[in-house]
Design a protein around this motif. Structure first.
Motif, PDB file in Angstrom:
ATOM      1  N   ALA A  46       0.954  -1.696  -0.302  1.00  0.00           N
ATOM      2  CA  ALA A  46       0.630   0.037  -0.095  1.00  0.00           C
ATOM      3  C   ALA A  46       0.813   1.868   0.270  1.00  0.00           C
ATOM      4  CB  ALA A  46      -0.885  -0.108   0.784  1.00  0.00           C
ATOM      5  N   THR A  47       2.081   1.213   1.019  1.00  0.00           N
ATOM      6  CA  THR A  47       2.855   2.274   0.451  1.00  0.00           C
ATOM      7  C   THR A  47       3.294   2.673  -0.124  1.00  0.00           C
ATOM      8  OG1 THR A  47       3.487   2.206   3.334  1.00  0.00           O
ATOM      9  CG2 THR A  47       5.002   3.278   2.065  1.00  0.00           C
ATOM     10  N   MET A  48       4.033   1.846  -1.173  1.00  0.00           N
ATOM     11  CA  MET A  48       5.009   2.051  -2.542  1.00  0.00           C
ATOM     12  C   MET A  48       3.528   2.490  -3.791  1.00  0.00           C
ATOM     13  SD  MET A  48       6.066  -0.989  -5.085  1.00  0.00           S
ATOM     14  CE  MET A  48       4.143  -1.534  -5.381  1.00  0.00           C
ATOM     15  N   ILE A  49       1.972   1.582  -3.621  1.00  0.00           N
ATOM     16  CA  ILE A  49       1.238   2.153  -4.438  1.00  0.00           C
ATOM     17  C   ILE A  49       1.174   3.509  -4.178  1.00  0.00           C
ATOM     18  CG2 ILE A  49      -1.260   2.010  -5.362  1.00  0.00           C
ATOM     19  CD1 ILE A  49      -0.730  -0.629  -5.368  1.00  0.00           C
ATOM     20  N   VAL A  50       0.505   4.285  -3.192  1.00  0.00           N
ATOM     21  CA  VAL A  50       0.600   5.560  -2.502  1.00  0.00           C
ATOM     22  C   VAL A  50       1.529   6.955  -2.600  1.00  0.00           C
ATOM     23  CG1 VAL A  50      -0.276   6.876  -0.572  1.00  0.00           C
ATOM     24  CG2 VAL A  50      -1.501   4.579  -0.652  1.00  0.00           C
ATOM     25  N   VAL A  51       2.859   5.848  -2.483  1.00  0.00           N
ATOM     26  CA  VAL A  51       3.520   6.922  -2.851  1.00  0.00           C
ATOM     27  C   VAL A  51       4.060   6.905  -4.273  1.00  0.00           C
ATOM     28  CG1 VAL A  51       4.724   6.773  -0.639  1.00  0.00           C
ATOM     29  CG2 VAL A  51       5.873   5.511  -2.791  1.00  0.00           C
ATOM     30  N   THR A  52       3.946   6.359  -5.119  1.00  0.00           N
ATOM     31  CA  THR A  52       3.977   6.660  -6.558  1.00  0.00           C
ATOM     32  C   THR A  52       2.930   7.163  -7.072  1.00  0.00           C
ATOM     33  OG1 THR A  52       3.172   4.072  -6.977  1.00  0.00           O
ATOM     34  CG2 THR A  52       5.837   4.756  -6.304  1.00  0.00           C
ATOM     35  N   GLY A  53       1.316   6.198  -6.518  1.00  0.00           N
ATOM     36  CA  GLY A  53       0.254   6.989  -7.458  1.00  0.00           C
ATOM     37  C   GLY A  53      -0.049   8.949  -6.746  1.00  0.00           C
ATOM     38  N   ILE A  54       0.398   9.077  -5.710  1.00  0.00           N
ATOM     39  CA  ILE A  54      -0.269  10.549  -5.372  1.00  0.00           C
ATOM     40  C   ILE A  54       0.878  11.668  -6.101  1.00  0.00           C
ATOM     41  CG2 ILE A  54      -0.332  11.976  -3.172  1.00  0.00           C
ATOM     42  CD1 ILE A  54      -1.556   9.921  -1.571  1.00  0.00           C
ATOM     43  N   PRO A  55       2.280  11.383  -5.763  1.00  0.00           N
ATOM     44  CA  PRO A  55       3.159  11.993  -6.557  1.00  0.00           C
ATOM     45  C   PRO A  55       2.723  11.851  -7.950  1.00  0.00           C
ATOM     46  CG  PRO A  55       4.198  11.217  -5.095  1.00  0.00           C
ATOM     47  CD  PRO A  55       3.098   9.814  -5.105  1.00  0.00           C
ATOM     48  N   ALA A  56       2.536  11.525  -9.002  1.00  0.00           N
ATOM     49  CA  ALA A  56       2.185  11.157 -10.279  1.00  0.00           C
ATOM     50  C   ALA A  56       0.703  11.905  -9.971  1.00  0.00           C
ATOM     51  CB  ALA A  56       1.049   9.543 -10.519  1.00  0.00           C
ATOM     52  N   SER A  57       0.059  12.014  -8.920  1.00  0.00           N
ATOM     53  CA  SER A  57      -1.847  12.770  -9.736  1.00  0.00           C
ATOM     54  C   SER A  57      -1.813  13.802  -9.229  1.00  0.00           C
ATOM     55  CB  SER A  57      -2.544  11.989  -8.653  1.00  0.00           C
ATOM     56  OG  SER A  57      -3.104  11.087  -8.725  1.00  0.00           O
ATOM     57  N   SER A  58      -0.347  14.481  -8.032  1.00  0.00           N
ATOM     58  CA  SER A  58      -0.169  15.906  -7.925  1.00  0.00           C
ATOM     59  C   SER A  58       0.932  16.613  -9.089  1.00  0.00           C
ATOM     60  CB  SER A  58       0.777  15.952  -7.125  1.00  0.00           C
ATOM     61  OG  SER A  58       1.125  17.374  -6.708  1.00  0.00           O
ATOM     62  N   GLN A  59       1.575  15.368  -9.722  1.00  0.00           N
ATOM     63  CA  GLN A  59       2.345  16.025 -11.458  1.00  0.00           C
ATOM     64  C   GLN A  59       1.773  16.103 -11.706  1.00  0.00           C
ATOM     65  OE1 GLN A  59       4.947  13.004 -13.391  1.00  0.00           O
ATOM     66  NE2 GLN A  59       6.347  13.972 -12.435  1.00  0.00           N
ATOM     67  N   ALA A  60       0.364  15.054 -12.370  1.00  0.00           N
ATOM     68  CA  ALA A  60      -0.085  15.446 -13.955  1.00  0.00           C
ATOM     69  C   ALA A  60      -0.995  16.746 -13.656  1.00  0.00           C
ATOM     70  CB  ALA A  60      -1.516  14.743 -13.682  1.00  0.00           C
ATOM     71  N   ALA A  61      -1.934  17.195 -12.592  1.00  0.00           N
ATOM     72  CA  ALA A  61      -2.938  18.313 -12.597  1.00  0.00           C
ATOM     73  C   ALA A  61      -1.128  19.527 -12.560  1.00  0.00           C
ATOM     74  CB  ALA A  61      -3.024  18.933 -10.316  1.00  0.00           C
ATOM     75  N   LEU A  62       0.088  19.703 -12.093  1.00  0.00           N
ATOM     76  CA  LEU A  62       1.057  20.719 -12.161  1.00  0.00           C
ATOM     77  C   LEU A  62       1.093  20.913 -13.721  1.00  0.00           C
ATOM     78  CD1 LEU A  62       2.835  22.492 -11.149  1.00  0.00           C
ATOM     79  CD2 LEU A  62       4.568  20.684 -10.828  1.00  0.00           C
ATOM     80  N   GLY A 345      -3.395  -5.123   0.380  1.00  0.00           N
ATOM     81  CA  GLY A 345      -2.110  -3.954   0.625  1.00  0.00           C
ATOM     82  C   GLY A 345      -2.811  -2.530  -1.471  1.00  0.00           C
ATOM     83  N   THR A 346      -2.960  -3.729  -2.289  1.00  0.00           N
ATOM     84  CA  THR A 346      -3.195  -3.326  -3.958  1.00  0.00           C
ATOM     85  C   THR A 346      -3.831  -2.203  -3.652  1.00  0.00           C
ATOM     86  OG1 THR A 346      -1.699  -4.987  -4.474  1.00  0.00           O
ATOM     87  CG2 THR A 346      -3.671  -3.789  -5.788  1.00  0.00           C
ATOM     88  N   ALA A 347      -5.155  -3.238  -2.710  1.00  0.00           N
ATOM     89  CA  ALA A 347      -6.919  -2.299  -3.124  1.00  0.00           C
ATOM     90  C   ALA A 347      -6.458  -1.413  -1.816  1.00  0.00           C
ATOM     91  CB  ALA A 347      -7.890  -3.642  -2.713  1.00  0.00           C
ATOM     92  N   VAL A 366      -2.935   6.403 -11.539  1.00  0.00           N
ATOM     93  CA  VAL A 366      -1.999   5.527 -10.505  1.00  0.00           C
ATOM     94  C   VAL A 366      -0.543   4.239 -11.496  1.00  0.00           C
ATOM     95  CG1 VAL A 366      -2.094   3.264  -8.842  1.00  0.00           C
ATOM     96  CG2 VAL A 366      -3.348   5.398  -9.150  1.00  0.00           C
ATOM     97  N   PRO A 367       0.554   4.703 -11.534  1.00  0.00           N
ATOM     98  CA  PRO A 367       0.792   3.940 -12.830  1.00  0.00           C
ATOM     99  C   PRO A 367       1.146   2.639 -12.472  1.00  0.00           C
ATOM    100  CG  PRO A 367       2.167   5.330 -11.423  1.00  0.00           C
ATOM    101  CD  PRO A 367       0.772   5.327 -10.458  1.00  0.00           C
ATOM    102  N   ALA A 368       0.837   1.734 -13.516  1.00  0.00           N
ATOM    103  CA  ALA A 368       0.273   0.592 -13.638  1.00  0.00           C
ATOM    104  C   ALA A 368       1.302  -0.475 -13.513  1.00  0.00           C
ATOM    105  CB  ALA A 368      -0.080  -0.097 -15.314  1.00  0.00           C
ATOM    106  N   ALA A 369       3.250   0.348 -13.419  1.00  0.00           N
ATOM    107  CA  ALA A 369       3.508  -0.685 -13.654  1.00  0.00           C
ATOM    108  C   ALA A 369       3.974  -0.795 -12.109  1.00  0.00           C
ATOM    109  CB  ALA A 369       4.763   0.205 -13.447  1.00  0.00           C
ATOM    110  N   SER A 370       3.505  -0.242 -11.032  1.00  0.00           N
ATOM    111  CA  SER A 370       3.108  -0.127  -9.427  1.00  0.00           C
ATOM    112  C   SER A 370       2.007  -0.993  -8.853  1.00  0.00           C
ATOM    113  CB  SER A 370       2.315   1.506  -8.976  1.00  0.00           C
ATOM    114  OG  SER A 370       3.196   2.159  -9.674  1.00  0.00           O
ATOM    115  N   VAL A 371       0.983  -1.320  -9.800  1.00  0.00           N
ATOM    116  CA  VAL A 371      -0.431  -2.274  -9.383  1.00  0.00           C
ATOM    117  C   VAL A 371       0.599  -4.113  -9.333  1.00  0.00           C
ATOM    118  CG1 VAL A 371      -2.536  -2.956  -9.434  1.00  0.00           C
ATOM    119  CG2 VAL A 371      -2.059  -0.707  -9.168  1.00  0.00           C
ATOM    120  N   LEU A 372       1.235  -3.893 -10.872  1.00  0.00           N
ATOM    121  CA  LEU A 372       2.082  -4.908 -10.797  1.00  0.00           C
ATOM    122  C   LEU A 372       3.306  -4.798 -10.297  1.00  0.00           C
ATOM    123  CD1 LEU A 372       2.033  -4.975 -15.005  1.00  0.00           C
ATOM    124  CD2 LEU A 372       0.657  -5.814 -13.965  1.00  0.00           C
TER     125      LEU A 372
END
Length: 405
Positions: A46-62, A345-347, A366-372
């Protein structure tokens, strides 16, 4: 006879359902320990997905905000201070449109006329405003929008109608176009033009704010406009911006490229590219540590399970189970335990990322690589964590296991 006997005594391979049944037996027997061990894996994933998904979403907004600052825009004008004055060719817009990576192109042209509120205003008092002939696709190209009224269309662009920029509307005293009332008029070269629209402020094109926009054909027929554009605006693929800039002058005026001045890319483009290249390695390291701790927890659980279940191991060996069967049983148990933690953890990571991105109003990325990697990493951790316990269990002979029980 001996060969036939050996074939008959060859150990039977366990089917996958049997392996899963054996693997779940130990987990069902000690559910609390299994849950706590799987929780360590779940937290890491869960930590890995959160620390990649949230920055990726923030980056997309920026990146979206930076794109709105004109990172994919260029404009070309005729070089000033030339004698005779430089002019862009009438065919310039069509030539630029043929450049592959160009996604939108439009133009305006200075008609060199004066706009007045009415015929009582002195003929030379233009209030510092410019009367521009405009292509119909100008708004979509420069990202402008209409605040009141409507924009020019193929019909109104041929008649004496105008759209005012935000500053021009303020200076002419026309701040709104009430529905049901006669449209106001302005004077341009002693001709009355009807105001049909007012633009909102256009931060990226302040020259448009101070302009009165007339249809291209109306400017030709009413204002004796010669058809040569003054400013060409274009949007293109960001990755090709520098390449387009390098050929734009030659494309607009092949015979006199030196008479074309092309704007430099927006400073926001450099900031956007720097943002695209940045990533939080610290957060990824923290996620890796969490996964390592979870893997150690699974390994510890499996080692303890082997010690506690020596009687079971000895009994199974005495009844004919081979070392391979024992290894498969405990390795399956380890993989199932880690996989359950990975799925949970993924969910959990996805739900956290979706919730936080929605709360901030960011686009969900959410980077697909993070889920995989989350699910696959859990399986790998289960295998690594179960290697030593399963080998240790398989090395126990029936007599050793039963004697130590």
């Amino acid at each position: 006879m001996t060969g036939q006997l050996n074939r008959e005594l060859r150990p039977v391979r366990l089917a996958v359902p049997d392996l899963l049944t054996l693997g779940l037996t130990g987990l069902r027997a000690r559910p609390l320990r299994a849950v706590l061990s799987a929780l360590g894996i779940a937290i890491g994933i869960a930590t890995m997905i959160v620390v990649t998904g949230i920055p990726a979403s923030s980056q997309a907004a920026l990146l979206g905000e930076l794109t709105a600052l004109g990172t994919n825009r260029l404009q070309a004008v005729a070089a000033p201070d030339r004698d005779p004055p430089a002019k862009l060719p009438e065919s310039a817009v069509g030539m630029v449109r043929r450049i592959g990576p160009v996604t939108a192109v439009s133009a305006v042209a200075n008609t060199h006329t004066v706009v007045r509120r009415n015929d009582r205003v002195e003929a030379r008092n233009g209030s510092g405003l410019t009367v521009l002939a405009s292509h119909l696709d100008l708004l979509s190209t420069i990202g402008a929008r209409v605040r009141a009224g409507r924009w020019l269309n193929p019909v109104t662009a041929t008649f004496p109608t105008v759209v005012l920029g935000s500053v021009a509307a303020s200076r002419l005293g026309i701040t709104d176009l009430p529905t049901g009332q006669p449209a106001p008029q302005v004077m341009i070269s002693d001709r009355r033009f009807t105001v049909i629209g007012i633009l909102a402020q256009t931060p990226l094109s302040p020259d448009i704010d101070r302009s009165v926009l007339v249809g291209w054909e109306a400017a030709r027929s009413e204002l004796r406009f010669d058809g040569h554009p003054t400013v060409i605006y274009l949007r293109c693929e960001e990755s090709q911006l520098e390449a387009i800039r390098s050929v734009l002058a030659e494309t607009i005026s092949p015979e006199r490229p030196g008479q074309v001045v092309v704007s430099r890319p927006s400073d926001a483009l450099a900031a956007k590219r720097a943002t695209e290249g940045s990533f939080s390695l610290l957060f990824l390291a923290l996620a890796g540590v969490a996964l390592l701790v979870g893997g150690i927890g699974v390994a510890n659980t499996m080692v303890v399970s082997v010690l506690e279940r020596r009687a079971e191991i000895g009994l199974r060996r005495a009844l004919g189970a081979t070392r391979g069967h024992i290894r498969s049983q405990f390795l399956t148990e380890s993989v199932v335990l880690a996989s359950l933690g990975g799925l949970v953890g993924t969910a959990l990571g996805l739900l956290t990322t979706v919730g936080y991105a929605s709360w901030q109003g960011w686009p969900l990325v959410v980077p697909a690589a993070s889920v995989l990697v989350g699910v696959g990493g859990a399986v790998v951790i289960g295998v690594l964590a179960g290697v030593y316990p399963c080998v240790r269990a398989a090395r126990l002979t029936p007599t050793q296991a039963l004697a130590a029980a």
